[in-house]
Design an enzyme around this catalytic site. Structure first.
Site, mmCIF file in Angstrom:
data_model
loop_
_atom_site.group_PDB
_atom_site.id
_atom_site.type_symbol
_atom_site.label_atom_id
_atom_site.label_comp_id
_atom_site.label_asym_id
_atom_site.label_seq_id
_atom_site.Cartn_x
_atom_site.Cartn_y
_atom_site.Cartn_z
ATOM 1 N N ASP A 368 42.059 43.147 42.766
ATOM 2 C CA ASP A 368 40.871 42.768 43.830
ATOM 3 C C ASP A 368 40.990 43.154 45.362
ATOM 4 O OD1 ASP A 368 38.283 41.454 44.157
ATOM 5 O OD2 ASP A 368 39.511 40.013 45.465
ATOM 6 N N LYS A 369 39.953 43.687 45.887
ATOM 7 C CA LYS A 369 40.342 44.086 47.232
ATOM 8 C C LYS A 369 40.300 43.069 48.348
ATOM 9 C CE LYS A 369 37.060 45.514 50.213
ATOM 10 N NZ LYS A 369 37.554 44.958 51.447
ATOM 11 N N THR A 370 39.384 42.329 48.288
ATOM 12 C CA THR A 370 39.336 41.286 49.538
ATOM 13 C C THR A 370 40.369 40.035 49.464
ATOM 14 O OG1 THR A 370 36.971 41.824 49.761
ATOM 15 C CG2 THR A 370 37.881 39.834 50.994
ATOM 16 N N THR A 524 35.847 45.958 43.802
ATOM 17 C CA THR A 524 35.474 44.929 44.763
ATOM 18 C C THR A 524 33.809 44.882 44.704
ATOM 19 O OG1 THR A 524 35.274 44.883 47.395
ATOM 20 C CG2 THR A 524 35.436 47.193 46.375
ATOM 21 N N GLY A 525 33.386 43.998 45.321
ATOM 22 C CA GLY A 525 31.858 43.805 45.415
ATOM 23 C C GLY A 525 31.416 44.501 46.836
ATOM 24 N N LYS A 552 33.358 41.625 36.741
ATOM 25 C CA LYS A 552 34.549 42.195 36.966
ATOM 26 C C LYS A 552 35.199 42.135 35.463
ATOM 27 C CE LYS A 552 35.320 41.115 41.887
ATOM 28 N NZ LYS A 552 36.124 40.365 42.955
ATOM 29 N N ASP A 571 42.219 36.707 43.426
ATOM 30 C CA ASP A 571 42.184 35.413 44.069
ATOM 31 C C ASP A 571 42.250 34.214 43.471
ATOM 32 O OD1 ASP A 571 39.697 35.154 43.941
ATOM 33 O OD2 ASP A 571 39.076 35.706 45.860
ATOM 34 N N ASP A 575 37.315 35.655 40.434
ATOM 35 C CA ASP A 575 38.012 36.603 39.484
ATOM 36 C C ASP A 575 38.369 36.039 38.252
ATOM 37 O OD1 ASP A 575 38.020 38.666 41.499
ATOM 38 O OD2 ASP A 575 39.702 38.029 42.456
#
Length: 689
Positions: A368-370, A524-525, A552, A571, A575
């Protein structure tokens, strides 16, 4: 049935508890302390048993002491060892018989029982047998007690290390009240209390900094040796140390809700969870039981048919004695125990052992990006000025104008100035601050009016981007970054690019994964241009953008449909479905979310390089398991036929003494081989950009 001890559920972390008890773990009423005590007493008693053994004396080449009653020393002490030291194995064997699941404990019980009976038959002069197995019996029990003690101690080490951390919690805390600061016991703290954490002191409970800035030593939680900068609004964890400054912390979690309690629960779950490798060892032990039993029966029949009843009894007893699979019993459990402990000390908390086993065969890691690959908050990542003004001065002016704002963007600009010595050197101060909703902020700085804002601010002021800045600004907008312009006295003097900053650790993690042949994807969103910019910066193999949280898991399924084995790193909040669907779900970040049910693994810190520790440990553990299984089963498959006398026609028969020695060596080799896992470096600092 496995003989592997399991740990009790982890208790709530409380200062003053007997943490040693929790670290021991129990299995069928057998504690680490019990095996330890039985081992030492049995070891002391075994010395005279071996010394007075005529068979052992013949092997070594000495004459045992001879005085009235000497012949009874080995039988009497051997009986005590059998009844006292062998009790756990006898009980375990009976339990396996009752459940009709023969395994290691039954084999051990059978071996020492046969040795015990055969030795008494010889001692009492019944028949014409030379089956003086007292010294083998004593050493068998001692070696098995040692192995189980080592195994249970290793299983309890991870929990023990964390319990030791809990023991480091301060006894008292400085609670801030309207009347001043009062010293209270940690157990009396409640959610919402404000505590003062002085320089060099430990945080008494999980909380949020409301005043002050400090460097925190979080090594005991995350395994990260470097201190971590924490400021207002950031979370701190009980047991960590403020190394340089005092801060005030509002308590957000106490008792069973704290991070430490959550970590202890995770370790307990890991120790109690099942494992394919353990199931394999259990099946091997069951097969070995039947192998030994059939081999013993066939040995007895064969030697009877050959007309040698004495050899029939001796060979059969020897087969049953040396078939004891204690090396097999250690082959898998000890590797798993040590790897779980090593992972916990590195800040990788294994909830389910299967997750660790699967990690070695993962083809792709999906991040996941953020908040995972990025810091999850705005940061100034680039600046540009118009004319001759320096970037440092422009940032200093912007920070002075934003200094009274609590907006996250304002905090990012102020932090950028603090991190730039040249900007801090200007000493600019803002006054007459005002916020312009939806446009930006305005303040007086050194007699000039300075405004900071986005496109709406420029429209209101009827200003445009200066030509010498236009190309850079357009490139920033194209990659999805936020752009703020800085205006002084009606003229645009510069611009700031704000983005969710990529962690330095992420670059190292992505490169190291790819070096190991593992592909890296990001999900990512965020908009496509934002995701692509991060993906390009990190060199990621595949990027999924504009993905809603509930979609996801479908992306994980898509990767799996291509034949890929996926580890998902997120996180642990939005997710959760993806974490559950992936072959290995890894939740990243310390806090009260460490007890999430969706992930098989939790990284206590937020360093993505810890994923590398999992892969390295998983691969190393698998190698050790295979090596130990091959050695342990190979020994039995070779030694049992030799003990049965298959080479008797060639003049070679494996003696009971030699079989016992080989069995001891096999156990020691397996135990030492597992201990080599402790030499693996799992620190994130191994990987640098």
């Amino acid at each position: 049935m496995s003989s592997t001890p399991t740990a009790d559920p982890a208790p709530t972390v409380k200062k003053g508890e007997d943490h040693e008890v929790h670290a021991q773990g129990e299995h069928a009423g057998h504690s680490t302390a019990m095996f330890k005590n039985k081992f030492w007493l049995s070891l002391v008693l075994s010395v005279p048993v071996v010394l007075f053994s005529h068979m052992f004396a013949t092997i070594v080449g000495y004459t045992p002491p001879d005085f009235p009653g000497a012949m009874w020393i080995s039988p009497i002490l051997g009986t005590i060892i059998f009844c006292y030291g062998g009790a756990p194995f006898l009980k375990g064997g009976v339990s396996e018989l009752k459940t009709r699941q023969p395994g290691m404990m039954l084999l051990i019980a059978m071996a020492i029982s046969v040795a015990f009976i055969a030795s008494w038959v010889t001692t009492l002069g019944i028949g014409d047998f030379n089956l003086d197995f007292w010294w083998e019996l004593a050493l068998l029990v001692v070696i098995m007690l040692l192995g189980h003690w080592m195994e249970m101690r290793a299983l309890g080490s991870a929990a023990g290390a964390l319990d030791a951390l809990a023991a480091l919690l301060p006894d008292e805390a400085d609670r801030v009240t309207d009347a001043g600061i009062e010293t209270v016991s940690v157990s009396s703290l409640a959610t919402g209390d404000v505590v003062l954490v002085r320089s060099g002191a430990r945080v008494p409970a999980d909380g949020e900094i409301i005043d002050g800035v400090a460097e925190f030593d979080e090594a005991m939680i995350t395994g990260e040796s470097r201190t971590v900068h924490r400021t207002v609004g950031e979370v701190v964890v009980a047991g960590t140390v403020a190394t340089d400054n005092a801060v005030r912390v509002r308590v957000t979690a106490v008792g069973s809700d704290t991070t430490l309690a959550g970590i202890q629960r995770l370790v307990a779950e890991a120790q109690a969870s099942s494992s394919k490798a353990q199931a394999l060892a259990d099946r091997a032990a069951a097969l070995l039981f039947y192998f030994a039993l059939v081999a013993g029966i066939l040995t007895f029949i064969a030697w009877i048919l050959l007309g040698s009843p004495d050899d029939a009894v001796i060979r059969t007893v020897t087969v049953l004695v040396i078939a004891c699979p204690h090396a097999l019993g250690l082959a898998i459990p000890l590797v798993i125990a040590i790897s779980t402990e090593r992972a916990a000390k590195a800040g990788v908390l294994i909830k389910n052992r299967m997750a660790l086993e699967r990690m070695r065969s993962v083809d792709m890691v999906l991040f996941d990006k953020t908040g995972t690959l990025t810091e999850g908050r705005h940061a100034v990542t680039a600046t540009i000025t118009s004319g001759t003004m320096s970037n440092a001065e422009m940032v200093a002016l912007a920070a002075a104008a934003e200094s009274d704002s609590e907006h996250p963007v304002a905090r990012a600009i102020v932090n950028a100035a603090l991190d730039t010595p040249e900007a801090a050197g200007f000493g600019y101060r803002g006054s007459d601050f005002s916020s312009m909703t939806g446009r930006g902020v305005r303040a007086m700085v050194n007699g000039s009016e300075v405004t900071v804002g986005g496109p709406n601010l420029l429209k209101e002021l009827q200003l445009g981007t200066p030509s010498d800045m236009r190309d850079a600004v357009q490139e920033w907008v194209g990659r999805g970054a936020s752009v703020l312009h800085v205006v002084r006295d009606g003229a645009v003097i510069g611009a700031l690019r704000l983005e969710d900053r990529v962690r330095d650790e992420s670059r190292a993690a992505v490169t190291a994964l790819q070096d190991r042949g593992v592909k890296v994807a990001m999900i990512t969103g965020d908009a496509r241009q934002v995701a692509d910019a991060v993906g390009a910066e990190l060199g990621i193999d595949e990027v999924f953008a504009d993905v809603l949280p509930h979609d996801k898991d479908s992306k994980v399924a898509e990767l799996q449909s291509r034949g890929l084995k996926v580890a998902m790193v997120g996180d642990g909040v939005n997710d959760a479905p993806a974490l559950a669907r992936a072959e290995v779900g890894i939740a990243i970040g310390a806090g009260t979310d460490v007890a999430m049910e969706s992930a098989g693994v939790v990284l206590a810190g937020n360093d993505p390089r810890s994923v590398l520790a999992m892969i390295d440990l998983s691969r190393a553990s698998y190698r050790k398991m295979i090596q130990n299984l091959v050695w342990a089963t190979g020994y039995n498959l070779i030694a049992v036929p030799l003990a049965a006398g298959v080479l008797a026609f060639a003049g070679f028969v494996l003696s009971p003494a030699a079989g016992a020695v080989l069995m001891s060596i096999s156990t020691i080799v397996v135990a030492l081989n597992a201990q080599l896992l402790r030499r693996i470096d799992l620190s994130p600092e191994r990987f640098t950009t």
